[in-house]
Enzyme design. Structure first.
Site, PDB file in Angstrom:
ATOM      1  N   CYS A 158       0.813  -1.225   0.000  1.00 51.27           N
ATOM      2  CA  CYS A 158       0.000   0.000   0.000  1.00 51.27           C
ATOM      3  C   CYS A 158       0.841   1.266   0.000  1.00 51.27           C
ATOM      4  O   CYS A 158       0.323   2.351  -0.272  1.00 51.27           O
ATOM      5  CB  CYS A 158      -0.936   0.016   1.202  1.00 51.27           C
ATOM      6  SG  CYS A 158      -2.015  -1.406   1.286  1.00 51.27           S
TER       7      CYS A 158
ATOM      8  N   HIS B 131      -3.029   7.268   3.216  1.00 47.09           N
ATOM      9  CA  HIS B 131      -3.478   6.000   2.628  1.00 47.09           C
ATOM     10  C   HIS B 131      -4.810   5.633   3.273  1.00 47.09           C
ATOM     11  O   HIS B 131      -4.960   5.687   4.502  1.00 47.09           O
ATOM     12  CB  HIS B 131      -2.424   4.927   2.886  1.00 47.09           C
ATOM     13  CG  HIS B 131      -2.909   3.546   2.587  1.00 47.09           C
ATOM     14  ND1 HIS B 131      -3.542   3.233   1.401  1.00 47.09           N
ATOM     15  CD2 HIS B 131      -2.882   2.404   3.327  1.00 47.09           C
ATOM     16  CE1 HIS B 131      -3.879   1.949   1.431  1.00 47.09           C
ATOM     17  NE2 HIS B 131      -3.496   1.426   2.572  1.00 47.09           N
TER      18      HIS B 131
ATOM     19  N   ASN C 151     -10.105   0.197   0.845  1.00 39.13           N
ATOM     20  CA  ASN C 151      -8.650   0.269   0.744  1.00 39.13           C
ATOM     21  C   ASN C 151      -8.231  -0.263  -0.632  1.00 39.13           C
ATOM     22  O   ASN C 151      -8.301  -1.464  -0.884  1.00 39.13           O
ATOM     23  CB  ASN C 151      -8.038  -0.568   1.872  1.00 39.13           C
ATOM     24  CG  ASN C 151      -6.523  -0.606   1.829  1.00 39.13           C
ATOM     25  OD1 ASN C 151      -5.908  -0.171   0.855  1.00 39.13           O
ATOM     26  ND2 ASN C 151      -5.919  -1.148   2.874  1.00 39.13           N
TER      27      ASN C 151
END
Ligand code: UT7
Length: 321
Positions: free
Chosen positions: A113, A239, A269
């Site tokens: 990520c 994020h 996500n």
């Protein structure tokens, strides 16, 4: 020293919306639990015939158009992904071909990520050194390919998407001002793909603790390194993993809710795509403008983390003030 920034941005999310109520039908979970614990209401899933590279191509085409940089002027392609179509060739190789770029170098970079931040910084180093002028950076993941749809503690968290940036030289006063990258491989055991079935496994508690600490710390660090205080930062773009983690970073930065980008309710996500998707969302609704100071901050499997403090835009003509 050259100033390096984003010349153009493009994104793509699949049309198919999968809501928390859809998850209620296949797992022992509830909209209430998911919303309260993560902030997610829905996410997008790509169809079977749309792979990671297909999403990357669309986002990249849009970024190129937005930047005004011609395909013949792209010198390097970096794709941040952990869900490539194949182990090899890289998504970046596929992209180089499908976009019809010159035979320029192209490579994938895996920092889960945190990938988009790692790749932006890698690109900026080549540009600053004068090796390459324009670099195409893509953050893309099709996490639905590796999500375990029988595990309620992970399946509900993820979505698919892509974001791309053309990076190059910008005027003084714009672009990247500071950054921080890091990794701690001993934490790799907390978030990984299983060698047996390829599915994502996670120790949510451990990842959560790490993320809350690291996101706040890295945000503060890059702000200070840039010579700014929290008052100078117009928007924090974290994020999008969990609204509670994002809020913890924001609180550490002592910033109000209005100055944090949040798209997690819509997209979940999306791993390497989450930061460019969020920047694009804020640009569209006018909450990020040229001249604004941003802190981008991420964490992910590895464990990895990274943050960038940058002034958005290319030059004064764009700022309108
Ligand atoms: O990009 C990096 C990706 N990873 C992350 O960002 C994840 C970071 N971690 C988290 O966001 C949180 O750990 C979660 C949201 C995943 C979980 O929250 P938690 O507070 O750490 O909960 P937990 O895993 O300790 O589980 C608490 C309870 C458990 O039930 P029992 O054992 O107390 O009865 C779980 O089984 O919540 C249960 N649970 C669920 N219940 C309903 C776990 N997932 C679900 C679910 N629906 N989807």
């Amino acid at each position: 020293m050259k100033n390096v920034g984003v010349l153009g941005l493009g994104t793509y999310v699949p049309d198919k919306v999968f809501t928390n109520f859809d998850f209620e039908k296949i797992l022992d979970t509830s909209d209430e639990w998911i919303t309260e614990m993560t902030g997610i209401k829905e996410r997008r899933f790509a169809e079977d015939d749309m792979d990671t590279s297909d999403m990357a191509v669309i986002a990249a085409e849009r970024a190129l158009e937005d930047s005004g940089v011609g395909k013949e002027d792209i010198d390097l392609v970096i794709v941040a992904t952990s869900t490539g179509d194949h182990r090899f060739p890289a998504v970046a190789n596929i992209l180089q071909d499908r976009l019809g770029l010159n035979n320029v170098p192209s490579m994938d970079q895996l920092a889960a990520c945190t990938g988009f931040i790692y790749s932006m910084i890698t690109a900026s180093q080549f540009i600053q050194a004068g090796t390459y002028k324009n670099v195409l950076v893509v953050g893309v993941d099709k996490l639905s390919k590796i999500a375990d749809f029988t595990d309620r503690s992970t399946a509900v968290l993820f979505g698919d998407g892509a974001g791309a940036a053309v990076m190059g030289e910008v005027d003084e006063g714009f672009g990247i001002r500071s950054f921080e990258l890091g990794s701690k491989g001993s934490g790799g055991q907390y978030l990984y793909d299983d060698k047996d079935d390829g599915k994502l496994r996670m120790n949510g508690r451990e990842v959560f603790k790490f993320a809350v600490r690291q996101m706040g710390e890295s945000s503060v660090n890059v702000t200070e390194k840039a010579g700014f205080t929290n008052e100078d930062i117009d928007m924090l773009v974290p994020h999008q993993a969990n609204i509670r983690i994002m809020d913890a970073a924001r609180e550490r930065m002592k910033m109000p809710k209005e100055r944090m980008s949040s798209t997690i309710d819509k997209y979940g996500n999306t791993s390497a795509a989450s930061i460019p998707l969020s920047i694009h969302h804020e640009l569209k609704n006018g909450k990020i403008k040229a001249g604004d100071n941003l802190v981008l901050v991420g964490f992910g499997g590895g464990l990895t983390w990274g943050a960038i403090c940058l002034t958005w835009g290319k030059n004064k003509e764009e700022t309108h003030d």
